[in-house]
Design a protein around this motif. Structure first.
Motif, PDB file in Angstrom:
ATOM      1  N   VAL A   1       6.344   3.902  -2.268  1.00  0.00           N
ATOM      2  CA  VAL A   1       6.395   2.516  -1.795  1.00  0.00           C
ATOM      3  C   VAL A   1       6.637   2.510  -0.284  1.00  0.00           C
ATOM      4  N   GLN A   2       5.924   1.633   0.412  1.00  0.00           N
ATOM      5  CA  GLN A   2       6.104   1.507   1.857  1.00  0.00           C
ATOM      6  C   GLN A   2       7.467   0.891   2.181  1.00  0.00           C
ATOM      7  N   LYS A   3       8.148   1.413   3.173  1.00  0.00           N
ATOM      8  CA  LYS A   3       9.466   0.902   3.544  1.00  0.00           C
ATOM      9  C   LYS A   3       9.400  -0.558   3.991  1.00  0.00           C
ATOM     10  N   LYS A   4       8.265  -0.965   4.575  1.00  0.00           N
ATOM     11  CA  LYS A   4       8.124  -2.342   5.033  1.00  0.00           C
ATOM     12  C   LYS A   4       7.817  -3.312   3.896  1.00  0.00           C
ATOM     13  N   ASN A   5       7.534  -2.761   2.726  1.00  0.00           N
ATOM     14  CA  ASN A   5       7.259  -3.618   1.574  1.00  0.00           C
ATOM     15  C   ASN A   5       8.596  -3.933   0.889  1.00  0.00           C
ATOM     16  N   TYR A   6       9.391  -4.781   1.560  1.00  0.00           N
ATOM     17  CA  TYR A   6      10.768  -5.031   1.142  1.00  0.00           C
ATOM     18  C   TYR A   6      10.867  -5.594  -0.279  1.00  0.00           C
ATOM     19  N   SER A   7       9.967  -6.494  -0.620  1.00  0.00           N
ATOM     20  CA  SER A   7      10.027  -7.105  -1.955  1.00  0.00           C
ATOM     21  C   SER A   7       9.763  -6.057  -3.039  1.00  0.00           C
ATOM     22  N   ALA A   8       8.835  -5.108  -2.761  1.00  0.00           N
ATOM     23  CA  ALA A   8       8.534  -4.062  -3.743  1.00  0.00           C
ATOM     24  C   ALA A   8       9.720  -3.125  -3.920  1.00  0.00           C
ATOM     25  N   ILE A   9      10.364  -2.739  -2.818  1.00  0.00           N
ATOM     26  CA  ILE A   9      11.528  -1.852  -2.899  1.00  0.00           C
ATOM     27  C   ILE A   9      12.643  -2.516  -3.708  1.00  0.00           C
ATOM     28  N   LYS A  10      12.901  -3.805  -3.439  1.00  0.00           N
ATOM     29  CA  LYS A  10      13.917  -4.540  -4.180  1.00  0.00           C
ATOM     30  C   LYS A  10      13.562  -4.619  -5.662  1.00  0.00           C
ATOM     31  N   PHE A  11      12.285  -4.833  -5.939  1.00  0.00           N
ATOM     32  CA  PHE A  11      11.797  -4.919  -7.322  1.00  0.00           C
ATOM     33  C   PHE A  11      12.062  -3.622  -8.083  1.00  0.00           C
ATOM     34  N   TYR A  12      11.688  -2.495  -7.495  1.00  0.00           N
ATOM     35  CA  TYR A  12      11.837  -1.214  -8.192  1.00  0.00           C
ATOM     36  C   TYR A  12      13.295  -0.765  -8.293  1.00  0.00           C
ATOM     37  N   LEU A  13      14.049  -0.892  -7.212  1.00  0.00           N
ATOM     38  CA  LEU A  13      15.425  -0.398  -7.214  1.00  0.00           C
ATOM     39  C   LEU A  13      16.368  -1.303  -8.004  1.00  0.00           C
ATOM     40  N   LYS A  15      -6.509  -4.877  -0.045  1.00  0.00           N
ATOM     41  CA  LYS A  15      -6.492  -5.313   1.353  1.00  0.00           C
ATOM     42  C   LYS A  15      -5.553  -6.499   1.549  1.00  0.00           C
ATOM     43  N   VAL A  16      -5.642  -7.473   0.648  1.00  0.00           N
ATOM     44  CA  VAL A  16      -4.801  -8.663   0.757  1.00  0.00           C
ATOM     45  C   VAL A  16      -3.317  -8.302   0.661  1.00  0.00           C
ATOM     46  N   ASN A  17      -2.979  -7.410  -0.284  1.00  0.00           N
ATOM     47  CA  ASN A  17      -1.571  -7.099  -0.550  1.00  0.00           C
ATOM     48  C   ASN A  17      -0.981  -6.028   0.358  1.00  0.00           C
ATOM     49  N   MET A  18      -1.804  -5.093   0.821  1.00  0.00           N
ATOM     50  CA  MET A  18      -1.249  -3.898   1.468  1.00  0.00           C
ATOM     51  C   MET A  18      -1.524  -3.769   2.962  1.00  0.00           C
ATOM     52  N   GLU A  19      -2.425  -4.568   3.495  1.00  0.00           N
ATOM     53  CA  GLU A  19      -2.724  -4.462   4.928  1.00  0.00           C
ATOM     54  C   GLU A  19      -1.472  -4.737   5.763  1.00  0.00           C
ATOM     55  N   GLY A  20      -0.661  -5.713   5.347  1.00  0.00           N
ATOM     56  CA  GLY A  20       0.570  -6.049   6.079  1.00  0.00           C
ATOM     57  C   GLY A  20       1.585  -4.924   6.066  1.00  0.00           C
ATOM     58  N   PRO A  21       1.997  -4.438   4.864  1.00  0.00           N
ATOM     59  CA  PRO A  21       2.987  -3.359   4.804  1.00  0.00           C
ATOM     60  C   PRO A  21       2.560  -2.078   5.512  1.00  0.00           C
ATOM     61  N   TYR A  22       1.261  -1.756   5.485  1.00  0.00           N
ATOM     62  CA  TYR A  22       0.802  -0.525   6.131  1.00  0.00           C
ATOM     63  C   TYR A  22       0.619  -0.695   7.639  1.00  0.00           C
ATOM     64  N   GLY A  23       0.384  -1.920   8.079  1.00  0.00           N
ATOM     65  CA  GLY A  23       0.229  -2.169   9.509  1.00  0.00           C
ATOM     66  C   GLY A  23      -0.918  -1.381  10.112  1.00  0.00           C
ATOM     67  N   GLU A  24      -0.649  -0.702  11.214  1.00  0.00           N
ATOM     68  CA  GLU A  24      -1.705   0.031  11.925  1.00  0.00           C
ATOM     69  C   GLU A  24      -2.220   1.229  11.139  1.00  0.00           C
ATOM     70  N   GLU A  25      -1.506   1.642  10.106  1.00  0.00           N
ATOM     71  CA  GLU A  25      -1.958   2.761   9.264  1.00  0.00           C
ATOM     72  C   GLU A  25      -3.029   2.331   8.266  1.00  0.00           C
ATOM     73  N   TRP A  26      -3.241   1.013   8.115  1.00  0.00           N
ATOM     74  CA  TRP A  26      -4.104   0.520   7.046  1.00  0.00           C
ATOM     75  C   TRP A  26      -5.546   1.032   7.103  1.00  0.00           C
ATOM     76  N   PRO A  27      -6.249   1.021   8.247  1.00  0.00           N
ATOM     77  CA  PRO A  27      -7.648   1.487   8.240  1.00  0.00           C
ATOM     78  C   PRO A  27      -7.809   2.890   7.655  1.00  0.00           C
ATOM     79  N   THR A  28      -6.894   3.789   8.005  1.00  0.00           N
ATOM     80  CA  THR A  28      -6.948   5.148   7.457  1.00  0.00           C
ATOM     81  C   THR A  28      -6.587   5.144   5.982  1.00  0.00           C
TER      82      THR A  28
END
Length: 239
Positions: free
Chosen positions: A181-193, A83-96
């Motif tokens: 990886v979520q597109k809005k999770n910019y730091s994660a995308i940079k990390f992996y790529l 919840k702490v890490n992913m609620e932001g990147p998922y945005g309105e999709e998070w509850p589902t």
């Protein structure tokens, strides 16, 4: 007629040989997955030097786990960290998405590497959830989650865990490591790529839409992969 009959017999033999190859490949993959999921197998035991992480001022202990053997305490810690890490990147999709992740968390197929600050199993500061599965007829390790508390990010631990997953994948005969990886999770995308040299997979929505000439339709995520052999590269990396 003889030529026609000869061609028909040759075609029949070719089809039979192809079916045999497909069946043999399926059997091989099934055996790989069965072995990887053996109930008495601890994948960290294959790399005992990786039980500990002592770098950048951190002294941490790693432990294997399985989704159907999680304690209530561990489940709650996993949910809290997600919840702490992913609620932001998922945005309105998070509850589902949170409900989906809660179900995935306890699956018998969910394997874990838990990270503790000491040998105590009571609390975790991070974890990897992964599975052995099949993507486009290629046996792969699919990383469902890589989550670390913010205080432990940026210290090489995430890279260490992903390289460990790659070792586990290779050791068990998998063709690639795959993750979403979520597109809005910019730091994660940079990390992996950039840091880990993963690629946007040929099966990622953006690549599939591009290949099929579909425009104006986008998904909120990308599928990334790192392939280890030519077959996996041709199927999972090359459009």
């Amino acid at each position: 007629m003889e030529n026609g009959e000869g061609k028909s017999m040759a075609d029949s033999k070719t089809k039979k040989a192809t079916r045999m190859q497909i069946m043999q490949k399926k059997k091989r993959i099934d055996e790989l997955l069965k072995s990887a999921y053996s109930p008495d197998k601890d994948h960290l035991a294959e790399f005992p030097h990786s039980r500990h992480y002592n770098k950048n001022g951190l002294s941490l202990f790693l432990e294997s786990g399985r989704g159907d053997k999680l304690s209530s305490n561990l489940k709650q810690q996993i949910q809290n960290l997600l919840k702490v890490n992913m609620e932001g990147p998922y945005g309105e999709e998070w509850p589902t998405e949170e409900k989906i992740k809660r179900r995935e968390m306890s699956s018998p197929e969910a394997l874990y590497i838990f990270v503790h600050t000491d040998n105590s199993k009571e609390s975790i500061i991070g974890f990897v959830q992964y599975r052995f599965t099949i993507e486009e007829e290629i046996p792969v390790v699919y990383v469902y989650e890589l989550q670390l508390e913010s205080a432990y990010q940026g210290k090489g631990l995430g890279k260490f865990l992903m390289l460990l997953i790659e070792l586990i994948a290779r050791k068990n005969g998998m063709g690639a490591v795959v993750l979403t990886v979520q597109k809005k999770n910019y730091s994660a995308i940079k990390f992996y790529l950039n840091k880990l040299r993963y690629n946007i997979s040929a099966i990622s929505p953006s690549k599939v839409y591009q290949l099929n000439g579909v425009f104006g339709e986008e998904k909120s995520y990308e599928i990334l992969c790192k392939a280890f052999d030519n077959e996996a590269k041709s199927v999972l990396e090359e459009s």
